[in-house]
Design an enzyme around this catalytic site. Structure first.
Site, short mmCIF file in Angstrom:
data_model
loop_
_atom_site.label_atom_id
_atom_site.label_comp_id
_atom_site.label_asym_id
_atom_site.label_seq_id
_atom_site.Cartn_x
_atom_site.Cartn_y
_atom_site.Cartn_z
N LYS A 9 0.72 -6.62 -2.50
CA LYS A 9 0.97 -6.46 -1.06
C LYS A 9 0.75 -7.81 -0.40
O LYS A 9 0.05 -8.68 -0.92
CB LYS A 9 0.05 -5.42 -0.42
CG LYS A 9 -1.48 -5.65 -0.55
CD LYS A 9 -2.09 -6.54 0.50
CE LYS A 9 -3.60 -6.68 0.32
NZ LYS A 9 -4.19 -7.84 0.97
N ASP A 135 -8.67 -1.20 0.10
CA ASP A 135 -7.23 -1.48 0.01
C ASP A 135 -6.50 -0.50 -0.93
O ASP A 135 -5.27 -0.53 -1.00
CB ASP A 135 -6.98 -2.90 -0.53
CG ASP A 135 -7.07 -3.95 0.57
OD1 ASP A 135 -7.21 -3.56 1.75
OD2 ASP A 135 -7.03 -5.15 0.25
#
Ligand code: ATP
Length: 304
Positions: A9, A135
């Site tokens: 990401k 995350d």
């Protein structure tokens, strides 16, 4: 056995709003999955226990590996006594702010949910993902998503960001914990900031809001690794010159990235960065649908 891609990401924007009562930081971030990925293989074993193998020297091959943690958390939750062997082919730069470990963990949760036929789906896996790391929940969804609270409250956006992403790895790992310690030392609450909200509600439609997105961790990361300052100025200069509509640090760094509409200009930027001595990966933004298909996540099992 199952082999799945485990995508990286970037944070298109990241705001630190303050420190919460539980000691974690209150964040507002815009996550985006990109096509740069590791490969995670899962092999079921009759004998109990979780093993993990990754040839990258900075990745642990014991229970502290986030992929192993994910398997152990899910096995405990589901009461499974059989074991699993995990192998990770690492391509995502380690400790680069690209969430590689968290992504590996989410991929293991999704893969084992399938292999063990648990049918937990994203809703069932979300609380387990949260236990592993802030995350991790985002990687159950992928695509373009807003992250609130510790970054673990996830809202996938209807309008997904498209484009080519050039990821530049200055090859200087930066510790996320160390960057947040620096933030704590100077934190002034920024409750009035609403750049990301404005972006999400309005600017994404017009594509105009990208230049307003920033990363609150960037200056702290550069204090933590002052030798990166010159590199960042050069990298940013090349990305902006070649037409990146956004050029920022990802997470706590040290990976820097540029988002381009024109793939040819992205290639030119990548080539210029390589000439300047940097390692640059050319990839593309991966939408929620593309992510779901690649990881074979069934739409029916997912929160809207
Ligand atoms: P974060 O911001 O969560 O630290 P990051 O992208 O900066 O993410 P990672 O690549 O996830 O960093 O690695 C952070 C640390 O986690 C590394 O120091 C590494 O030793 C450890 N780690 C544990 N498991 C993994 C894994 N499966 N892949 C990569 N790193 C892992």
């Amino acid at each position: 056995m199952i082999r799945l891609p485990s995508y990286a990401k970037v944070n298109l924007g990241l705001e630190v709003l303050g420190v919460r009562e539980d000691g974690y930081h209150e964040l507002r971030t815009l996550f985006q999955t990109i096509s740069l990925h590791d490969d995670v293989s899962l092999t079921l074993r009759r004998a109990p226990g979780v093993t993990v193998a990754c040839a990258h020297p900075a990745v642990p091959n014991d229970a502290s590996n986030l992929a192993a943690k994910a398997a152990l958390v899910l096995a405990r939750h589901a009461g499974r006594r059989d074991g699993v062997a995990i192998t990770i082919e690492k391509r995502i730069p380690v400790a680069g702010g690209l969430g590689g470990g968290s992504s590996n963990a989410a991929t293991v949760l999704l893969g084992l949910d399938r292999l063990w036929k648990l049918k937990l789906g994203i809703d069932g896996l979300h609380p387990l993902a949260r236990q592993i790391g802030a995350d991790v929940p985002f990687f159950l969804y992928g695509g373009t998503a807003l992250g609130l609270a510790r970054g673990d409250e996830i809202y996938p956006l209807r309008r997904q960001v498209r484009g080519t992403v050039v990821v530049v790895d200055p090859r200087r790992p930066v510790s996320t914990a160390a960057v947040f310690r620096r933030i704590d030392a100077r934190l002034t609450p920024r409750e009035n900031s609403n750049t990301i909200f404005r972006f999400v509600s309005r600017d994404l439609e017009a594509d105009a809001g990208f230049p307003a997105l920033t990363n609150d961790l960037e200056s702290a990361a550069l204090e933590e690794a002052p030798e990166l300052r010159d590199a960042v100025v050069k990298i940013r200069g090349i990305l902006v010159r070649e037409g990146a509509k956004l050029a920022v640090l990802s997470g706590s760094g040290s990976t820097y990235f540029g988002l381009f509409d024109d793939p040819r200009r992205a290639r030119t930027a990548g080539a210029a960065l390589r000439v300047a001595g940097f390692t640059a990966h050319h990839c593309r933004a991966l939408s929620h649908d593309q992510y779901r298909k690649a990881l074979r996540i069934r739409p029916g099992l997912q929160r809207g």
